[in-house]
Write a protein that holds these residues in place. Sequence first.
Motif, mmCIF file in Angstrom:
data_model
loop_
_atom_site.group_PDB
_atom_site.id
_atom_site.type_symbol
_atom_site.label_atom_id
_atom_site.label_comp_id
_atom_site.label_asym_id
_atom_site.label_seq_id
_atom_site.Cartn_x
_atom_site.Cartn_y
_atom_site.Cartn_z
ATOM 1 N N THR A 14 0.869 -1.171 0.000
ATOM 2 C CA THR A 14 0.000 0.000 0.000
ATOM 3 C C THR A 14 0.907 1.223 0.000
ATOM 4 O OG1 THR A 14 -1.722 -1.190 1.194
ATOM 5 C CG2 THR A 14 -1.829 1.214 1.257
ATOM 6 N N TRP A 15 0.506 2.253 -0.741
ATOM 7 C CA TRP A 15 1.318 3.455 -0.922
ATOM 8 C C TRP A 15 0.544 4.680 -0.467
ATOM 9 C CZ3 TRP A 15 6.275 2.752 -2.515
ATOM 10 C CH2 TRP A 15 6.584 1.490 -3.051
ATOM 11 N N THR A 16 1.289 5.704 -0.029
ATOM 12 C CA THR A 16 0.705 6.977 0.371
ATOM 13 C C THR A 16 1.280 8.073 -0.517
ATOM 14 O OG1 THR A 16 0.511 6.222 2.657
ATOM 15 C CG2 THR A 16 0.381 8.599 2.289
ATOM 16 N N VAL A 17 0.407 8.957 -0.987
ATOM 17 C CA VAL A 17 0.830 10.098 -1.797
ATOM 18 C C VAL A 17 0.806 11.339 -0.915
ATOM 19 C CG1 VAL A 17 0.359 11.513 -3.844
ATOM 20 C CG2 VAL A 17 -0.188 9.056 -3.862
ATOM 21 N N TYR A 18 1.921 12.080 -0.930
ATOM 22 C CA TYR A 18 2.037 13.349 -0.224
ATOM 23 C C TYR A 18 2.331 14.446 -1.251
ATOM 24 C CZ TYR A 18 3.078 10.358 3.848
ATOM 25 O OH TYR A 18 3.054 9.415 4.839
ATOM 26 N N TYR A 19 2.034 15.683 -0.854
ATOM 27 C CA TYR A 19 2.326 16.832 -1.716
ATOM 28 C C TYR A 19 2.882 17.950 -0.854
ATOM 29 C CZ TYR A 19 1.564 20.906 -4.691
ATOM 30 O OH TYR A 19 1.732 22.058 -5.423
ATOM 31 N N SER A 20 3.856 18.675 -1.389
ATOM 32 C CA SER A 20 4.351 19.863 -0.696
ATOM 33 C C SER A 20 4.601 20.967 -1.713
ATOM 34 C CB SER A 20 5.630 19.561 0.092
ATOM 35 O OG SER A 20 6.658 19.126 -0.762
ATOM 36 N N PHE A 21 4.472 22.205 -1.243
ATOM 37 C CA PHE A 21 4.679 23.374 -2.090
ATOM 38 C C PHE A 21 5.174 24.511 -1.215
ATOM 39 C CE2 PHE A 21 3.008 27.502 -3.448
ATOM 40 C CZ PHE A 21 3.653 27.629 -4.670
ATOM 41 N N ARG A 22 6.098 25.291 -1.766
ATOM 42 C CA ARG A 22 6.503 26.522 -1.095
ATOM 43 C C ARG A 22 6.824 27.559 -2.157
ATOM 44 N NH1 ARG A 22 12.017 27.600 -1.123
ATOM 45 N NH2 ARG A 22 13.314 25.805 -1.613
ATOM 46 N N LYS A 23 6.653 28.809 -1.811
ATOM 47 C CA LYS A 23 7.016 29.898 -2.709
ATOM 48 C C LYS A 23 8.534 30.041 -2.726
ATOM 49 C CE LYS A 23 2.703 32.231 -2.013
ATOM 50 N NZ LYS A 23 1.953 33.195 -1.276
ATOM 51 N N ALA A 24 9.064 30.585 -3.805
ATOM 52 C CA ALA A 24 10.513 30.671 -3.987
ATOM 53 C C ALA A 24 11.218 31.381 -2.835
ATOM 54 C CB ALA A 24 10.831 31.358 -5.309
ATOM 55 N N ASN A 25 10.632 32.410 -2.279
ATOM 56 C CA ASN A 25 11.292 33.160 -1.206
ATOM 57 C C ASN A 25 10.871 32.697 0.197
ATOM 58 O OD1 ASN A 25 8.689 34.047 -1.360
ATOM 59 N ND2 ASN A 25 9.173 36.228 -1.399
ATOM 60 N N GLU A 26 10.149 31.614 0.274
ATOM 61 C CA GLU A 26 9.619 31.119 1.542
ATOM 62 C C GLU A 26 10.536 30.043 2.130
ATOM 63 O OE1 GLU A 26 5.142 30.004 2.664
ATOM 64 O OE2 GLU A 26 6.040 28.625 1.239
ATOM 65 N N ARG A 27 10.736 30.089 3.434
ATOM 66 C CA ARG A 27 11.500 29.067 4.148
ATOM 67 C C ARG A 27 10.530 28.150 4.875
ATOM 68 N NH1 ARG A 27 16.232 28.016 2.665
ATOM 69 N NH2 ARG A 27 17.853 28.454 4.151
ATOM 70 N N ILE A 28 10.788 26.872 4.841
ATOM 71 C CA ILE A 28 9.961 25.923 5.592
ATOM 72 C C ILE A 28 10.596 25.737 6.959
ATOM 73 C CG2 ILE A 28 9.205 23.529 5.728
ATOM 74 C CD1 ILE A 28 8.930 23.545 2.704
ATOM 75 N N THR A 29 9.836 26.013 7.994
ATOM 76 C CA THR A 29 10.366 25.875 9.346
ATOM 77 C C THR A 29 10.026 24.513 9.948
ATOM 78 O OG1 THR A 29 8.408 26.967 10.223
ATOM 79 C CG2 THR A 29 10.346 28.361 9.804
ATOM 80 N N ASN A 30 8.951 23.900 9.477
ATOM 81 C CA ASN A 30 8.573 22.578 9.968
ATOM 82 C C ASN A 30 8.223 21.709 8.759
ATOM 83 O OD1 ASN A 30 7.218 20.274 10.937
ATOM 84 N ND2 ASN A 30 6.598 21.353 12.790
ATOM 85 N N TYR A 31 9.181 20.899 8.343
ATOM 86 C CA TYR A 31 9.013 20.083 7.133
ATOM 87 C C TYR A 31 7.826 19.141 7.253
ATOM 88 C CZ TYR A 31 10.000 16.721 3.464
ATOM 89 O OH TYR A 31 9.890 15.894 2.371
ATOM 90 N N GLU A 32 7.675 18.527 8.419
ATOM 91 C CA GLU A 32 6.585 17.556 8.588
ATOM 92 C C GLU A 32 5.218 18.208 8.396
ATOM 93 O OE1 GLU A 32 5.606 13.655 11.263
ATOM 94 O OE2 GLU A 32 7.013 15.127 12.040
ATOM 95 N N ASP A 33 5.074 19.456 8.825
ATOM 96 C CA ASP A 33 3.819 20.177 8.612
ATOM 97 C C ASP A 33 3.648 20.609 7.157
ATOM 98 O OD1 ASP A 33 3.121 19.901 11.257
ATOM 99 O OD2 ASP A 33 3.752 21.931 11.830
ATOM 100 N N ALA A 34 4.754 20.761 6.440
ATOM 101 C CA ALA A 34 4.707 21.253 5.055
ATOM 102 C C ALA A 34 4.257 20.189 4.057
ATOM 103 C CB ALA A 34 6.068 21.797 4.644
ATOM 104 N N ILE A 35 4.439 18.914 4.404
ATOM 105 C CA ILE A 35 4.001 17.855 3.486
ATOM 106 C C ILE A 35 2.590 17.420 3.859
ATOM 107 C CG2 ILE A 35 6.297 17.038 2.829
ATOM 108 C CD1 ILE A 35 5.990 14.798 4.866
ATOM 109 N N LYS A 36 1.742 17.404 2.872
ATOM 110 C CA LYS A 36 0.334 17.069 3.095
ATOM 111 C C LYS A 36 0.031 15.686 2.534
ATOM 112 C CE LYS A 36 -0.266 21.171 4.681
ATOM 113 N NZ LYS A 36 0.098 21.331 6.053
#
Length: 180
Positions: A14-36
């Motif tokens: 069984t597989w899970t699909v995740y998606y993440s997106f950020r704007k070019a000038n944006e920093r991700i402070t919490n990677y786990e929260d950034a992936i949906k």
Amino acid sequence: MPANAQNSHPLAHTWTVYYSFRKANERITNYEDAIKRLVDFGTVEEFWSTYSHLKRPADLEPISDYHIFRSGIRPMWEVPENINGGKFIIRLRKDVSQRFWEDLILAVVGNQFPDPVNGIVLSIRTSEDILSVWTADSTPGMSDTLKLLLQLPEAAVIEYKEHNDSLRDKSSFRNTDVFK
């Protein structure tokens, strides 16, 4: 048992699909929260239903990623299933990623790899698209398997980076080893 369950065709995993997106000038402070987390699939029918609704690489905005991982394995360097492994990286021109992405998905979901794959990632960037194959260990011969399964040109460059190195330098794609 649902009425259509007897007509379904189970996948090996069984597989899970995740998606993440950020704007070019944006920093991700919490990677786990950034992936949906988008969806799980475990049958051929669920896979095709999922795949038919995913945007194609050319339709995704730069800096977005699709992650398709075995259910229960999060797409993070430091989780126990990934920490001792790494990823094989293929950098692609913008106009060719669709075919290779589709071939990679079919190969991993169809259990075509001789060694276990924890997950795959499509990273859309401004100047290139990047495919990554995540493994639980260094998996000798994976670069040859990728060239064969994806029908890559003989001169194709495949890079490798251990997840521990990514944790140390906080980078997915810098300081990689190169296979030719």
